[in-house]
Every structure is written in C-alpha cells, then in structure tokens.
Design an enzyme around this catalytic site. Structure first.
Site, short mmCIF file in Angstrom:
data_model
loop_
_atom_site.label_atom_id
_atom_site.label_comp_id
_atom_site.label_asym_id
_atom_site.label_seq_id
_atom_site.Cartn_x
_atom_site.Cartn_y
_atom_site.Cartn_z
N CYS A 184 1.03 -0.99 -0.09
CA CYS A 184 0.06 -0.17 -0.06
C CYS A 184 0.91 1.32 0.10
O CYS A 184 2.02 1.06 -0.30
CB CYS A 184 -0.93 -0.08 1.13
SG CYS A 184 -0.32 0.17 2.89
N HIS A 204 15.26 -14.42 11.36
CA HIS A 204 15.14 -14.56 12.86
C HIS A 204 13.55 -14.47 13.10
O HIS A 204 13.21 -14.98 14.23
CB HIS A 204 15.44 -13.13 13.37
CG HIS A 204 16.80 -12.83 13.45
ND1 HIS A 204 17.63 -11.91 14.15
CD2 HIS A 204 18.03 -13.62 12.88
CE1 HIS A 204 18.96 -12.04 13.81
NE2 HIS A 204 19.04 -13.08 13.30
#
Ligand code: RB5
Length: 150
Positions: free
Chosen positions: A72, A105
């Site tokens: 967006c 991670h």
C-alpha cells in the site's frame, strides 16, 4: 526458498506492481494475484484480510513455501491488518537487510512494502531477499512461538 506468492495491494501500492511481478517471475515464484490492477481507490484492509487468510491457511497445513506480499502507500495499514490473523507474521520492510532479518529471525510469512516510501530498486532487493532467505530456527524458535501464542 519461498515459491508461491499471494499478492494483494491497494491503489497506493500500484506503482510497484510491475517491478514486483517481474521480480517474482525472474525468481520462478508462482503468483496468486488478488489485485488491484487499476488506480481506483479501494480499502487496503479488504486485500490484507484476503491475503492473510490464504497465508494462514497454507501455513496451518504445513505449506510453508507460500508467502504473502502486501503493498500500500506506506505498508503500515497492510501490516497492521495482516498481523491480526493468527499464524501470520507480517513484516514491513524498507530494504533488503530488513527483509532478510524478518525471514531468518522472525520466520515472517508476509512481506509488506510501502510504495510511497521505497523505490523500485530497494523493493526488488527486499522481495528477493525475503524469497531467498530461510528461517534460521534454533534460538529463534522460542521467540517466534511466543509471538504466535499471543
Ligand atoms: C491509501 O491512501 C493509503 O492510506 C494506503 O495505501 C496505506 O498507506 C495505508 O496504510
């Protein structure tokens, strides 16, 4: 490597559409395209919810090659909405290192980009890093499980 992309964007993300679709093609990633395809004004949560539901269902059935790509204007509304879905870990990234770390991670399964904040080059690099980076596991498992427990 992630090999199937569920793409959703609003009118604010349209500027990145062609570079992202081309990048997915060059990486050999399959595309499920939920739009938009034109400049009409739409509401980003509609697209974020659809993509997040699809990604959550895929990961719940161990289809972890699937990822979401939400674009967006800022990327913020897409990330906020997608992260309401259990099992979805959506990461708003502005460069390749952020995308790499979100995968390795955090085991992120949705990449959010802000087309008004990131240029075509960094967007391509971030998408490529996201697709190619594997989750590292190990010490991160406990932390990712804690995200999903909340
Ligand atoms: C649309 O004008 C804009 O609000 C949207 O693209 C996004 O930036 C929201 O987070």
């Amino acid at each position: 490597m992630l090999t199937r992309c569920i793409l959703g964007m609003d009118h604010g993300g349209l500027a990145l559409r062609s570079v992202l679709v081309e990048t997915l093609g060059s990486l050999g990633v399959e595309l499920e395209d939920f739009g938009v395809h034109g400049p009409e004004s739409v509401d980003y949560p509609d697209y974020a919810h659809r993509v997040a539901e699809r990604v959550a269902a895929a990961w719940a059935s161990a289809e972890q090659r699937v990822f979401g790509l939400l674009v967006c204007g800022s990327g913020q509304g897409m990330a906020m909405t997608a992260n309401r879905h259990r099992g979805v870990r959506a990461a708003l990234c502005e460069h390749a290192l952020a995308a790499e770390l979100a995968r390795s991670h955090n085991n992120a399964n949705v990449l959010c980009l802000g087309a008004r904040l990131i240029g075509a080059g960094p967007a391509e690099s971030a998408l490529t890093a996201f697709v190619k980076t594997a989750y590292a596991g190990g010490r991160h498992d406990r932390r990712v499980a804690a995200i999903d427990a909340s």
